[in-house]
Design a protein around this motif. Structure first.
Motif, PDB file in Angstrom:
ATOM      1  N   ALA A 239       0.826  -1.215   0.000  1.00  0.00           N
ATOM      2  CA  ALA A 239       0.000   0.000   0.000  1.00  0.00           C
ATOM      3  C   ALA A 239       0.859   1.264   0.000  1.00  0.00           C
ATOM      4  CB  ALA A 239      -0.925  -0.018   1.209  1.00  0.00           C
ATOM      5  N   LEU A 240       1.874   1.273   0.847  1.00  0.00           N
ATOM      6  CA  LEU A 240       2.697   2.471   0.944  1.00  0.00           C
ATOM      7  C   LEU A 240       3.529   2.675  -0.318  1.00  0.00           C
ATOM      8  CD1 LEU A 240       3.849   2.341   4.687  1.00  0.00           C
ATOM      9  CD2 LEU A 240       1.850   3.434   3.675  1.00  0.00           C
ATOM     10  N   THR A 241       3.929   1.574  -0.923  1.00  0.00           N
ATOM     11  CA  THR A 241       4.678   1.683  -2.185  1.00  0.00           C
ATOM     12  C   THR A 241       3.790   2.257  -3.282  1.00  0.00           C
ATOM     13  OG1 THR A 241       6.061  -0.191  -1.592  1.00  0.00           O
ATOM     14  CG2 THR A 241       5.979   0.397  -3.919  1.00  0.00           C
ATOM     15  N   ALA A 242       2.533   1.842  -3.267  1.00  0.00           N
ATOM     16  CA  ALA A 242       1.589   2.376  -4.247  1.00  0.00           C
ATOM     17  C   ALA A 242       1.535   3.902  -4.122  1.00  0.00           C
ATOM     18  CB  ALA A 242       0.207   1.758  -4.034  1.00  0.00           C
ATOM     19  N   ASN A 243       1.413   4.396  -2.895  1.00  0.00           N
ATOM     20  CA  ASN A 243       1.424   5.846  -2.667  1.00  0.00           C
ATOM     21  C   ASN A 243       2.657   6.479  -3.288  1.00  0.00           C
ATOM     22  OD1 ASN A 243      -0.785   5.366  -1.107  1.00  0.00           O
ATOM     23  ND2 ASN A 243       0.238   5.704   0.873  1.00  0.00           N
ATOM     24  N   LEU A 244       3.782   5.855  -3.008  1.00  0.00           N
ATOM     25  CA  LEU A 244       5.075   6.389  -3.408  1.00  0.00           C
ATOM     26  C   LEU A 244       5.191   6.487  -4.929  1.00  0.00           C
ATOM     27  CD1 LEU A 244       6.848   7.146  -1.132  1.00  0.00           C
ATOM     28  CD2 LEU A 244       7.592   4.776  -0.967  1.00  0.00           C
ATOM     29  N   MET A 245       4.791   5.408  -5.600  1.00  0.00           N
ATOM     30  CA  MET A 245       4.994   5.361  -7.039  1.00  0.00           C
ATOM     31  C   MET A 245       3.966   6.210  -7.804  1.00  0.00           C
ATOM     32  SD  MET A 245       7.685   3.737  -6.710  1.00  0.00           S
ATOM     33  CE  MET A 245       8.216   3.739  -8.413  1.00  0.00           C
ATOM     34  N   LEU A 269       5.852  -3.262  -6.796  1.00  0.00           N
ATOM     35  CA  LEU A 269       6.652  -2.763  -7.918  1.00  0.00           C
ATOM     36  C   LEU A 269       6.479  -3.663  -9.130  1.00  0.00           C
ATOM     37  CD1 LEU A 269       9.921  -1.734  -6.012  1.00  0.00           C
ATOM     38  CD2 LEU A 269       8.212  -0.208  -7.026  1.00  0.00           C
ATOM     39  N   VAL A 270       6.603  -4.966  -8.894  1.00  0.00           N
ATOM     40  CA  VAL A 270       6.461  -5.920  -9.995  1.00  0.00           C
ATOM     41  C   VAL A 270       5.055  -5.829 -10.574  1.00  0.00           C
ATOM     42  CG1 VAL A 270       6.358  -8.368 -10.575  1.00  0.00           C
ATOM     43  CG2 VAL A 270       8.217  -7.490  -9.139  1.00  0.00           C
ATOM     44  N   ALA A 271       4.062  -5.689  -9.706  1.00  0.00           N
ATOM     45  CA  ALA A 271       2.679  -5.595 -10.165  1.00  0.00           C
ATOM     46  C   ALA A 271       2.496  -4.393 -11.079  1.00  0.00           C
ATOM     47  CB  ALA A 271       1.739  -5.492  -8.963  1.00  0.00           C
ATOM     48  N   ARG A 272       3.325  -3.379 -10.890  1.00  0.00           N
ATOM     49  CA  ARG A 272       3.229  -2.183 -11.732  1.00  0.00           C
ATOM     50  C   ARG A 272       4.147  -2.278 -12.953  1.00  0.00           C
ATOM     51  NH1 ARG A 272       1.786   3.032  -8.995  1.00  0.00           N
ATOM     52  NH2 ARG A 272       0.238   2.388  -7.473  1.00  0.00           N
ATOM     53  N   GLY A 273       4.716  -3.430 -13.167  1.00  0.00           N
ATOM     54  CA  GLY A 273       5.565  -3.614 -14.325  1.00  0.00           C
ATOM     55  C   GLY A 273       6.961  -3.041 -14.159  1.00  0.00           C
ATOM     56  N   VAL A 280      13.794   0.231  -9.726  1.00  0.00           N
ATOM     57  CA  VAL A 280      13.787   0.701  -8.340  1.00  0.00           C
ATOM     58  C   VAL A 280      14.593  -0.280  -7.475  1.00  0.00           C
ATOM     59  CG1 VAL A 280      12.350   1.341  -6.366  1.00  0.00           C
ATOM     60  CG2 VAL A 280      11.461   1.641  -8.692  1.00  0.00           C
ATOM     61  N   SER A 281      15.409   0.272  -6.586  1.00  0.00           N
ATOM     62  CA  SER A 281      16.169  -0.576  -5.675  1.00  0.00           C
ATOM     63  C   SER A 281      15.413  -0.735  -4.362  1.00  0.00           C
ATOM     64  CB  SER A 281      17.542   0.044  -5.389  1.00  0.00           C
ATOM     65  OG  SER A 281      18.349  -0.010  -6.552  1.00  0.00           O
ATOM     66  N   VAL A 282      15.620  -1.879  -3.709  1.00  0.00           N
ATOM     67  CA  VAL A 282      14.919  -2.140  -2.453  1.00  0.00           C
ATOM     68  C   VAL A 282      15.890  -2.710  -1.420  1.00  0.00           C
ATOM     69  CG1 VAL A 282      13.076  -3.454  -1.335  1.00  0.00           C
ATOM     70  CG2 VAL A 282      12.750  -2.595  -3.676  1.00  0.00           C
ATOM     71  N   VAL A 283      15.780  -2.217  -0.194  1.00  0.00           N
ATOM     72  CA  VAL A 283      16.554  -2.782   0.914  1.00  0.00           C
ATOM     73  C   VAL A 283      15.596  -3.140   2.046  1.00  0.00           C
ATOM     74  CG1 VAL A 283      18.315  -2.353   2.669  1.00  0.00           C
ATOM     75  CG2 VAL A 283      18.628  -1.465   0.362  1.00  0.00           C
ATOM     76  N   GLY A 284      15.815  -4.282   2.658  1.00  0.00           N
ATOM     77  CA  GLY A 284      14.974  -4.716   3.770  1.00  0.00           C
ATOM     78  C   GLY A 284      15.702  -4.603   5.098  1.00  0.00           C
ATOM     79  N   PHE A 285      15.141  -5.275   6.105  1.00  0.00           N
ATOM     80  CA  PHE A 285      15.735  -5.229   7.434  1.00  0.00           C
ATOM     81  C   PHE A 285      15.322  -6.492   8.188  1.00  0.00           C
ATOM     82  CE2 PHE A 285      16.995  -3.800  11.527  1.00  0.00           C
ATOM     83  CZ  PHE A 285      17.818  -2.708  11.345  1.00  0.00           C
TER      84      PHE A 285
END
Lengths: 345, 345
Positions: A239-245, A269-273, A280-285
DNA sequence: GTGAAAGCGCTAACAG
DNA sequence: CTGTTAGCGCTTTCAC
């Protein structure tokens, strides 16, 4: 269902006193003649004698069990911690009682009191309640407590924490080093100190890099749902990624407060192609097991959770046996695990 | 560290006998005058009386705790089961002791005996040992046992199992329905009945579909490494998939014995530049949380593990309280969860 | 309605 | 070396 055999039964059969039997079977250092000793040991075996530890406990006021209270064992982070705890406990002859507080202070307190009534003298807690009163009372009565992950602000409580702030810092620094400037931080609510600290680490790094205000993107959820499993985190990440993109100028990199959330980020991200890490780069924790299994394998910050469990248990048992050196608090250091989810800009 | 207060202390202060105090504080149904009752309750509160359950246990021979022995809590499957167990236990006033056997029969047996010495009368076990002798002895002495996932072949032991064979069948059938013919089964060694059953279900479906011998591809690992985490399964999935795709006629679909292995399968496929499900379809088994988070989301077979935990604990507590109806064994049914990792051929 | 007393199974002074 | 005894904290007959 047979009648249980006691040391008195054995004593009668062997024609000795129960004290002698106790000395033999309880591996006391007390001297007993070899002849009697043999006789008693043999008899105990023949009769399939099984000691009743409750009797012993009542007398010695020492039951070899500790309690562990965590939010939920279904979170792989705590499962790992628990595995470490149980391993050292077992090796030292202790048993472990598990309580899931489910983020509910009432449940946590109920476990504390009921287990203490069962004479459990040592606890390892990732506390959710901020009611210190009960804990103080119990500590007054001899309870020993190690706080893991979540700090408990009492001088008698030993803390084992992760350096979350530094973790947030090194993750963000890594992104900056790869040339990213517009970096987003995606998080569940900052209602736990750990999350707050990661966020601060993120800000530290951004500030130190001289980031402009508009380059520092932050998305933090308002409310948290039940945490019986990882679904909330995942959905939150999405959800938050959707906001961001949907922004006019979306970020080129996203740092998530934990791996589960990062999975949600990547999924959206993948869902948005979009491709990770190309677009886009991603880092987790956290570096849960699944981080390396994902495609792309997730770059993340490792918390030594299994080691934390072992350390916590070791410290607790030392305290219970009065072997505690200076009771020092510990701040475990994070480590960046570089995999395939971050690209150069 | 204060001295602990006992019912005798309270009795002395209230000027009554300890029997009366016990009756009031132990919620006995025994009649006590309202006046005394009030006085005692008030006094207990003022003095912060905390009952010592060990005393009570010694007398009543009933400690409200059960034991759970599983291979490892770091396997999310068992973590889920454990969560279910703990939840119903807590609601009924029981505590749960956790033991990880780490696939070691010796550890399992040690837990059995030491916990029984602590008068734990009920166990939920996913057993690894095939030594029935100890278990039979303990059952003779009143132990109640529920076997989950792994069958224990004793008439006194109640079984809760999954219908693994049917699970293997429906997963394979799904693949067949989508038009696949060359289907591979990828598995860890068949040294556990569950794995054997899934395999049989696979063969059932293939046979029923009239598959030719050369269409039935099977890859089973020779030996299993330690299972402290999911890495072995993952690596195994990768390695066996590599074998498969090096074949002259590789399969168009792969069915893995569990989700972790399926992750390895997908990882290897992607590493070879193949797309899931466009080039190769994949089905897993277990439906762990992460299955839906993967890209592509994994089609898999769901085992109701949380529900299994709840059921197991409910049945155990019923047995402990002699409320067991006819002690029936249970075979939990699997369910296919269709997601995005399977394509039509 | 209340109290005295025994005892659950074990250990540990103390005495011999 | 071995036995006697008291008692850990609680419940539960049994008698009053």
């Amino acid at each position: 269902m047979k009648k249980r055999i006691t040391i008195h039964d054995i004593a009668k059969m062997a024609g000795v006193s129960s004290a002698t039997v106790s000395r033999v079977l309880g591996n006391s250092t007390y001297p007993v003649s070899a002849k009697l000793r043999d006789k008693i040991v043999k008899l105990a075996e023949e009769m399939h004698y099984i000691p009743n530890m409750i009797g012993k406990q009542l007398k010695t006021n020492n039951n070899m069990t500790i309690g562990v209270i965590i939010p939920t064992i279904s979170n792989p982070f705590y499962a790992s911690v628990m595995l470490g705890i149980e391993e050292v406990a077992r090796k030292k002859g202790y048993h472990v009682l598990l309580g899931n507080s489910l983020q509910d202070g009432k449940i946590e307190e109920a476990y504390l009191t009921t287990l203490f009534e069962k004479q459990v003298k040592g606890f390892i807690i990732s506390s959710i309640s901020d009611n210190k009163k009960l804990l103080m009372n119990l500590i007054d009565l001899g309870l020993q407590v190690i706080a893991i992950d979540q700090k408990i602000d009492l001088p008698e409580v030993q803390q084992i924490e992760f350096d979350y702030r530094r973790g947030g810092f090194i993750a963000t620094s890594h992104l900056l080093e790869q040339g990213h400037r517009r970096i987003a931080y995606v998080s569940a609510p900052l209602n736990r100190p750990s999350r707050q600290s990661i966020y601060e680490g993120f800000l530290d790094a951004m500030q130190q890099a001289g980031a402009q205000d508009d380059e520092v993107l932050v998305q933090i959820a308002n409310e948290e749902k039940e945490i019986y499993d990882g679904i909330y985190e995942f959905e939150n990440g999405k959800a938050l990624t959707a906001n961001l993109m949907d922004l006019d100028q979306p970020p080129t990199a996203i740092f998530a407060c934990n791996d589960l959330t990062a999975f949600g980020v990547m999924n959206e991200l993948v869902a948005r192609g979009l491709k990770v890490p190309d677009d886009v780069s991603v880092v987790g924790f956290d570096n849960i097991e699944y981080a390396r299994m994902f495609t792309p394998a997730l770059t993340t910050v490792k918390q030594p959770n299994y080691e934390m469990g072992k350390l916590a248990c070791t410290m607790l048992l030392d305290k219970l046996n009065d072997e505690a050196g200076d009771s020092m608090d510990v701040l475990l250091q994070p480590k960046l695990i570089v995999r395939d989810s971050v690209g150069k800009l």
